[in-house]
Design a protein around this motif. Structure first.
Motif, PDB file in Angstrom:
ATOM      1  N   PRO A  25       0.820  -1.216   0.000  1.00 15.81           N
ATOM      2  CA  PRO A  25       0.000   0.000   0.000  1.00 15.81           C
ATOM      3  C   PRO A  25       0.860   1.273   0.000  1.00 15.81           C
ATOM      4  O   PRO A  25       1.677   1.488   0.892  1.00 15.81           O
ATOM      5  CB  PRO A  25      -0.808  -0.121   1.286  1.00 15.81           C
ATOM      6  CG  PRO A  25      -0.897  -1.596   1.522  1.00 15.81           C
ATOM      7  CD  PRO A  25       0.425  -2.152   1.058  1.00 15.81           C
ATOM      8  N   GLY A  26       0.737   2.044  -1.067  1.00 17.81           N
ATOM      9  CA  GLY A  26       1.485   3.289  -1.182  1.00 17.81           C
ATOM     10  C   GLY A  26       2.936   3.133  -1.597  1.00 17.81           C
ATOM     11  O   GLY A  26       3.668   4.112  -1.711  1.00 17.81           O
ATOM     12  N   ARG A  27       3.418   1.919  -1.885  1.00 23.81           N
ATOM     13  CA  ARG A  27       4.806   1.667  -2.287  1.00 23.81           C
ATOM     14  C   ARG A  27       4.814   1.123  -3.703  1.00 23.81           C
ATOM     15  O   ARG A  27       4.048   0.214  -4.033  1.00 23.81           O
ATOM     16  CB  ARG A  27       5.482   0.664  -1.356  1.00 23.81           C
ATOM     17  CG  ARG A  27       5.458   1.015   0.116  1.00 23.81           C
ATOM     18  CD  ARG A  27       6.060   2.350   0.480  1.00 23.81           C
ATOM     19  NE  ARG A  27       7.359   2.542  -0.095  1.00 23.81           N
ATOM     20  CZ  ARG A  27       7.915   3.744  -0.225  1.00 23.81           C
ATOM     21  NH1 ARG A  27       7.284   4.827   0.161  1.00 23.81           N
ATOM     22  NH2 ARG A  27       9.104   3.871  -0.749  1.00 23.81           N
ATOM     23  N   TYR A  28       5.702   1.640  -4.557  1.00 25.10           N
ATOM     24  CA  TYR A  28       5.697   1.286  -5.963  1.00 25.10           C
ATOM     25  C   TYR A  28       7.074   0.831  -6.430  1.00 25.10           C
ATOM     26  O   TYR A  28       8.085   1.281  -5.908  1.00 25.10           O
ATOM     27  CB  TYR A  28       5.234   2.482  -6.803  1.00 25.10           C
ATOM     28  CG  TYR A  28       3.843   2.911  -6.422  1.00 25.10           C
ATOM     29  CD1 TYR A  28       3.643   3.874  -5.440  1.00 25.10           C
ATOM     30  CD2 TYR A  28       2.742   2.317  -6.993  1.00 25.10           C
ATOM     31  CE1 TYR A  28       2.363   4.252  -5.061  1.00 25.10           C
ATOM     32  CE2 TYR A  28       1.458   2.681  -6.619  1.00 25.10           C
ATOM     33  CZ  TYR A  28       1.281   3.644  -5.659  1.00 25.10           C
ATOM     34  OH  TYR A  28       0.021   4.005  -5.272  1.00 25.10           O
ATOM     35  N   ALA A  29       7.078  -0.059  -7.404  1.00 21.81           N
ATOM     36  CA  ALA A  29       8.306  -0.516  -8.040  1.00 21.81           C
ATOM     37  C   ALA A  29       8.228  -0.146  -9.519  1.00 21.81           C
ATOM     38  O   ALA A  29       7.154  -0.133 -10.118  1.00 21.81           O
ATOM     39  CB  ALA A  29       8.467  -2.019  -7.868  1.00 21.81           C
ATOM     40  N   TYR A  30       9.388   0.147 -10.111  1.00 23.68           N
ATOM     41  CA  TYR A  30       9.460   0.586 -11.494  1.00 23.68           C
ATOM     42  C   TYR A  30      10.307  -0.379 -12.311  1.00 23.68           C
ATOM     43  O   TYR A  30      11.211  -1.031 -11.796  1.00 23.68           O
ATOM     44  CB  TYR A  30      10.127   1.971 -11.579  1.00 23.68           C
ATOM     45  CG  TYR A  30       9.432   3.028 -10.791  1.00 23.68           C
ATOM     46  CD1 TYR A  30       8.439   3.814 -11.365  1.00 23.68           C
ATOM     47  CD2 TYR A  30       9.756   3.263  -9.457  1.00 23.68           C
ATOM     48  CE1 TYR A  30       7.795   4.799 -10.640  1.00 23.68           C
ATOM     49  CE2 TYR A  30       9.116   4.253  -8.725  1.00 23.68           C
ATOM     50  CZ  TYR A  30       8.140   5.012  -9.326  1.00 23.68           C
ATOM     51  OH  TYR A  30       7.504   5.983  -8.606  1.00 23.68           O
ATOM     52  N   SER A  31      10.037  -0.444 -13.602  1.00 29.90           N
ATOM     53  CA  SER A  31      10.929  -1.108 -14.543  1.00 29.90           C
ATOM     54  C   SER A  31      10.776  -0.416 -15.894  1.00 29.90           C
ATOM     55  O   SER A  31       9.730   0.151 -16.202  1.00 29.90           O
ATOM     56  CB  SER A  31      10.650  -2.607 -14.647  1.00 29.90           C
ATOM     57  OG  SER A  31       9.370  -2.829 -15.189  1.00 29.90           O
ATOM     58  N   LEU A  32      11.842  -0.454 -16.667  1.00 31.50           N
ATOM     59  CA  LEU A  32      11.892   0.226 -17.957  1.00 31.50           C
ATOM     60  C   LEU A  32      12.100  -0.805 -19.055  1.00 31.50           C
ATOM     61  O   LEU A  32      12.975  -1.663 -18.945  1.00 31.50           O
ATOM     62  CB  LEU A  32      13.054   1.233 -17.963  1.00 31.50           C
ATOM     63  CG  LEU A  32      13.336   1.953 -19.272  1.00 31.50           C
ATOM     64  CD1 LEU A  32      12.237   2.977 -19.558  1.00 31.50           C
ATOM     65  CD2 LEU A  32      14.688   2.633 -19.223  1.00 31.50           C
ATOM     66  N   ASP A  33      11.288  -0.736 -20.106  1.00 29.35           N
ATOM     67  CA  ASP A  33      11.457  -1.573 -21.279  1.00 29.35           C
ATOM     68  C   ASP A  33      11.543  -0.678 -22.510  1.00 29.35           C
ATOM     69  O   ASP A  33      10.794   0.291 -22.635  1.00 29.35           O
ATOM     70  CB  ASP A  33      10.279  -2.532 -21.468  1.00 29.35           C
ATOM     71  CG  ASP A  33      10.282  -3.678 -20.484  1.00 29.35           C
ATOM     72  OD1 ASP A  33      11.382  -4.123 -20.099  1.00 29.35           O
ATOM     73  OD2 ASP A  33       9.195  -4.132 -20.097  1.00 29.35           O
ATOM     74  N   VAL A  34      12.445  -1.017 -23.420  1.00 31.28           N
ATOM     75  CA  VAL A  34      12.497  -0.386 -24.736  1.00 31.28           C
ATOM     76  C   VAL A  34      11.953  -1.415 -25.717  1.00 31.28           C
ATOM     77  O   VAL A  34      12.421  -2.552 -25.770  1.00 31.28           O
ATOM     78  CB  VAL A  34      13.927   0.045 -25.108  1.00 31.28           C
ATOM     79  CG1 VAL A  34      13.946   0.623 -26.522  1.00 31.28           C
ATOM     80  CG2 VAL A  34      14.452   1.064 -24.102  1.00 31.28           C
TER      81      VAL A  34
END
Length: 162
Positions: free
Chosen positions: A12-21
Motif C-alpha cells: 500500500p502506497g509503495r511502488y516498483a518501477y521497470s523500464l522496457d524499450v
C-alpha cells in the motif's frame, strides 16, 4: 522504438518501477523488448542519436516517504546490452526527469538534496539553477536553441503555474 515505464504497487502506497524499450517494428521472434532495466523510469530519448537517458530508483527498505535510498542517472545506446551510469549522487539526493538538450550534448534534470528541500535544476555540464520555492516535481524543458531551461511548476493546491 519506444521506452515504457512499468509501475506496480508492491505494498500500500509503495511502488516498483521497470523500464522496457520496445521495437515497434516487431523486435525478435521471441519478444519486441530490446532492452529491460529493473528500477528504471523517466526515460528521455536524445533528439540526435539513438541514445536514451533514464533514472534508476533504488530502494533497499520501505520508508514512509517518497524518497528513495539511491538514484543513478543512466545512459543507454540502442543495440547495447547494458546501460552506462552517468551520475550517482550522494545518498539521500534525489534526481528526476532527465532531458537531453536539443543538440544532444547536455542533459538537465531536477534535483533535491532532502525530502523537505525544494527542487532545483542541474545539468551534466555542471550548471545549477535553483527554482525555489518549489515543493513538487518539475520537468526541465530546453528551449529549441538549447540556451535556456524552462520548467513547469505545480503550486498545490492552486494548480499549474509557470
Amino acid at each position: 522504438h519506444v521506452a515504457l515505464t512499468h509501475v506496480r504497487e508492491v505494498a500500500p502506497g509503495r511502488y516498483a518501477y521497470s523500464l522496457d524499450v520496445v521495437d515497434l517494428a516487431g523486435g525478435t521472434d521471441e519478444s519486441p523488448v530490446v532492452y529491460h532495466h529493473d528500477d528504471g523510469c523517466q526515460a528521455s530519448w536524445s533528439p540526435v542519436t539513438d541514445t536514451l537517458v533514464f533514472v534508476e530508483r533504488i530502494e533497499t527498505a520501505p520508508t514512509d516517504d517518497d524518497f528513495f535510498e539511491g538514484v543513478v542517472l543512466h545512459e543507454w545506446n540502442l543495440g547495447d546490452a547494458a546501460s552506462t551510469p552517468l551520475l550517482t549522487p550522494a545518498p539521500g539526493v534525489d534526481i528526476a526527469f532527465p532531458r537531453y538538450s536539443p543538440d544532444g550534448v547536455d542533459i538537465a534534470w531536477q534535483r533535491r538534496d532532502d525530502l523537505a528541500d525544494p527542487w532545483y535544476v542541474e545539468t551534466l555540464s555542471g550548471q545549477v539553477a535553483p527554482v525555489a520555492p518549489m515543493t513538487s516535481d518539475t520537468t526541465p524543458i530546453w528551449s529549441p536553441d538549447g540556451t535556456t531551461l524552462m520548467f513547469v511548476r505545480t503550486s498545490l493546491p492552486d494548480g499549474v503555474s509557470t
